[in-house]
Scaffold this active site. Sequence first.
Site, PDB file in Angstrom:
ATOM      1  N   ASP A 193       0.873  -1.169   0.000  1.00 53.45           N
ATOM      2  CA  ASP A 193       0.000   0.000   0.000  1.00 53.45           C
ATOM      3  C   ASP A 193       0.911   1.220   0.000  1.00 53.45           C
ATOM      4  O   ASP A 193       1.671   1.431   0.960  1.00 53.45           O
ATOM      5  CB  ASP A 193      -0.886  -0.029   1.247  1.00 53.45           C
ATOM      6  CG  ASP A 193      -1.911   1.092   1.283  1.00 53.45           C
ATOM      7  OD1 ASP A 193      -1.671   2.153   0.669  1.00 53.45           O
ATOM      8  OD2 ASP A 193      -2.953   0.910   1.932  1.00 53.45           O
ATOM      9  N   VAL A 194       0.856   2.025  -1.058  1.00 52.78           N
ATOM     10  CA  VAL A 194       1.796   3.146  -1.185  1.00 52.78           C
ATOM     11  C   VAL A 194       1.585   4.211  -0.118  1.00 52.78           C
ATOM     12  O   VAL A 194       2.432   5.099   0.045  1.00 52.78           O
ATOM     13  CB  VAL A 194       1.732   3.793  -2.588  1.00 52.78           C
ATOM     14  CG1 VAL A 194       2.166   2.805  -3.654  1.00 52.78           C
ATOM     15  CG2 VAL A 194       0.336   4.350  -2.880  1.00 52.78           C
ATOM     16  N   THR A 225     -10.772   3.763 -19.006  1.00 51.09           N
ATOM     17  CA  THR A 225     -10.552   2.939 -17.825  1.00 51.09           C
ATOM     18  C   THR A 225     -11.804   3.024 -16.942  1.00 51.09           C
ATOM     19  O   THR A 225     -12.651   3.910 -17.138  1.00 51.09           O
ATOM     20  CB  THR A 225      -9.347   3.428 -17.009  1.00 51.09           C
ATOM     21  OG1 THR A 225      -9.633   4.751 -16.507  1.00 51.09           O
ATOM     22  CG2 THR A 225      -8.075   3.470 -17.850  1.00 51.09           C
ATOM     23  N   TYR A 252      -8.980  16.055  -6.671  1.00 48.43           N
ATOM     24  CA  TYR A 252      -8.195  15.309  -7.658  1.00 48.43           C
ATOM     25  C   TYR A 252      -7.262  16.243  -8.419  1.00 48.43           C
ATOM     26  O   TYR A 252      -6.072  15.959  -8.587  1.00 48.43           O
ATOM     27  CB  TYR A 252      -9.130  14.591  -8.619  1.00 48.43           C
ATOM     28  CG  TYR A 252      -8.410  13.809  -9.688  1.00 48.43           C
ATOM     29  CD1 TYR A 252      -7.790  12.602  -9.407  1.00 48.43           C
ATOM     30  CD2 TYR A 252      -8.347  14.291 -10.995  1.00 48.43           C
ATOM     31  CE1 TYR A 252      -7.120  11.885 -10.381  1.00 48.43           C
ATOM     32  CE2 TYR A 252      -7.691  13.589 -11.983  1.00 48.43           C
ATOM     33  CZ  TYR A 252      -7.076  12.378 -11.676  1.00 48.43           C
ATOM     34  OH  TYR A 252      -6.403  11.684 -12.662  1.00 48.43           O
ATOM     35  N   LYS A 265      -3.040  16.212  -8.436  1.00 48.92           N
ATOM     36  CA  LYS A 265      -2.205  16.028  -9.619  1.00 48.92           C
ATOM     37  C   LYS A 265      -1.292  17.229  -9.864  1.00 48.92           C
ATOM     38  O   LYS A 265      -0.178  17.073 -10.377  1.00 48.92           O
ATOM     39  CB  LYS A 265      -3.076  15.729 -10.841  1.00 48.92           C
ATOM     40  CG  LYS A 265      -3.754  14.363 -10.771  1.00 48.92           C
ATOM     41  CD  LYS A 265      -2.747  13.225 -10.603  1.00 48.92           C
ATOM     42  CE  LYS A 265      -3.385  11.860 -10.630  1.00 48.92           C
ATOM     43  NZ  LYS A 265      -2.402  10.760 -10.514  1.00 48.92           N
TER      44      LYS A 265
END
Length: 247
Positions: free
Chosen positions: A61-62, A189, A154, A158
């Site tokens: 898990d990052v 996706t 979001y 980014k």
Amino acid sequence: MNTQQVVLVTGALSGIGRAAALAFARSNAHVVISGRRADEGRAFAESLRALGAKAEFIEADVRIEDEVQALVERTIARFGRLDVAVNAAGTEGESGPVVEQTTARYTAVFDANVLGTLLAMKHELRAMSAQGSGSIVNVSSTMGSRGAAGAALYVASKHAVEGLTKSAALEAAALGVRVNAVAPGPVQTPMLDRLTQTSERKAAFLDTVPLKRAGTPDEIAEAIVYVASAGFMTGEVLRVNGGRTAS
């Protein structure tokens, strides 16, 4: 790309990360894939080995530093070095206007997208600096350079990924390590379907793309493989978005 480079891909079990792992495996690299779904990860590693690649799945898990550190250490223990790292793990979070956002939503997005990228780079850079070479490719987004109503968290995450990329590139250049990012536009996706929610909204969104379609994960993977091997490129963000940021 040189034969048999060692490549680590986080967020490798779906979407762009999965496509990148496949692309590197087809390029004769040794590939370590990482994610949080162990059964799916082991099955994907087996499919990469069926292509002739040496591939391993390591669950991590990052958002948890001990797991990220162990991921990098186990990669080097298995293959002896780390040549390329693709940091593709991330989430879109919950959409909504700024006035409806909460600390819980913020934490969910920033822990995955920003903290996860930071921790991955921290330990990847340590390993690559020790060997005097390496290439890191972070996955950003078209939204890393512009705004979007209803997607502030979001978008902000980014923007942060691109800032981390450029700063790390300046720190790592003298150590022989390059750090870049690829910033996709809309890509077909599950994340795109979740963001647009309905077929009508999806069609309207894609109509804003000059090429009038979504990209494919394979097209973004091609860009990632290119950036990973572009020897005089560092601190850059390659935008692959069908012309969406051309104007």
